[in-house]
Motif scaffolding. Structure first.
Motif, PDB file in Angstrom:
ATOM      1  N   TYR A 205      -7.731   4.746  -3.158  1.00 56.17           N
ATOM      2  CA  TYR A 205      -8.940   4.741  -2.147  1.00 56.17           C
ATOM      3  C   TYR A 205      -8.697   6.544  -1.670  1.00 56.17           C
ATOM      4  O   TYR A 205      -7.754   6.661  -0.873  1.00 56.17           O
TER       5      TYR A 205
ATOM      6  N   SER B 136      -3.628  -4.463  -6.485  1.00 58.03           N
ATOM      7  CA  SER B 136      -4.911  -4.265  -7.406  1.00 58.03           C
ATOM      8  C   SER B 136      -4.891  -3.117  -8.204  1.00 58.03           C
ATOM      9  O   SER B 136      -5.605  -2.847  -9.398  1.00 58.03           O
TER      10      SER B 136
ATOM     11  N   LYS C 259      -3.152   3.988  -2.105  1.00 57.47           N
ATOM     12  CA  LYS C 259      -3.231   3.120  -3.441  1.00 57.47           C
ATOM     13  C   LYS C 259      -2.840   1.713  -2.892  1.00 57.47           C
ATOM     14  O   LYS C 259      -1.808   1.549  -2.236  1.00 57.47           O
ATOM     15  N   ASP C 260      -3.447   0.695  -3.296  1.00 54.70           N
ATOM     16  CA  ASP C 260      -3.369  -0.640  -3.273  1.00 54.70           C
ATOM     17  C   ASP C 260      -2.491  -0.982  -4.589  1.00 54.70           C
ATOM     18  O   ASP C 260      -3.156  -1.077  -5.529  1.00 54.70           O
TER      19      ASP C 260
ATOM     20  N   TYR D 167       0.855  -1.112  -0.033  1.00 52.23           N
ATOM     21  CA  TYR D 167       0.060  -0.066  -0.208  1.00 52.23           C
ATOM     22  C   TYR D 167       0.956   1.396   0.043  1.00 52.23           C
ATOM     23  O   TYR D 167       1.890   1.218   0.381  1.00 52.23           O
TER      24      TYR D 167
ATOM     25  N   VAL E 102     -10.059   1.119   3.837  1.00 49.86           N
ATOM     26  CA  VAL E 102      -9.752  -0.356   3.028  1.00 49.86           C
ATOM     27  C   VAL E 102      -9.732  -1.158   4.209  1.00 49.86           C
ATOM     28  O   VAL E 102      -8.969  -1.115   5.179  1.00 49.86           O
TER      29      VAL E 102
ATOM     30  N   LYS F 155      -5.907  -0.307  -7.185  1.00 48.90           N
ATOM     31  CA  LYS F 155      -7.153   0.599  -6.995  1.00 48.90           C
ATOM     32  C   LYS F 155      -6.790   1.643  -6.038  1.00 48.90           C
ATOM     33  O   LYS F 155      -5.701   1.470  -5.013  1.00 48.90           O
TER      34      LYS F 155
END
Length: 165
Positions: free
Chosen positions: A88, A84, A80-81, A68, A93, A86
């Motif tokens: 947020y 994935s 930010k993940d 992360y 999360v 993705k």
């Protein structure tokens, strides 16, 4: 066959190296190092980089890979993940909500070098270290009514680009 195995090993090493390389914030002057954070009885470790207008915290897993990234720039904070991809923007999360800490993260980013002398009521600096003639916070607590988010900074170094002093 031997060349295919060597090529596959080379690709594996290069991809692993690219995942573990921490990229500091792009600025003429930044402060970089490692951190350990404690939130909701959980411990997180990783790398940090901070300048007056950008902050980046990369949380790593047991293998040293970034999983992360917490980013702050100007008045925006997002998570930010890396697995994935993705993003947020609400900082919620996997059952954890860090949204209430957004103002404190932004304040810390903008006033990092002044935190040892002046902090608002919801940020507590537990310890500081003198580095390059500046007092740098090494242990910070972000406080809300119900929870605490503690960050301990280690291996702190100043980074200057382009020979600017």
């Amino acid at each position: 066959m031997k060349s295919k195995i060597l090529f596959a090993a080379f690709l594996a090493i290069v991809s692993l190296y690219s995942c573990t390389t921490f990229k500091s914030v792009k600025s003429t002057k930044s402060i970089n190092g490692t951190f350990t954070a404690f939130y909701n009885q959980k411990e997180f470790s990783g790398f940090f980089s901070i300048s007056s207008s950008k902050l980046r915290l990369d949380i790593v897993n047991a293998f040293g890979l970034s999983v992360y990234g917490l980013y702050a720039q100007d008045n925006k904070v997002f998570l930010k993940d890396y697995q994935s991809g993705k993003v947020y923007k609400t900082l919620k999360v996997k059952g954890e909500d860090l949204s209430q800490y957004k103002p404190m993260i932004i304040y810390t980013m903008k006033n990092f070098l002044d935190l040892c002398a002046n902090t608002p009521h919801n940020i507590e600096v537990l310890s500081c270290k003198k580095l390059n003639g500046k007092n740098i916070p090494t242990s910070i607590i972000f406080k809300t009514n119900s929870k605490r988010f503690r960050i301990n900074l280690q291996n702190i170094k100043f980074k200057r680009l382009g020979g600017i002093k």
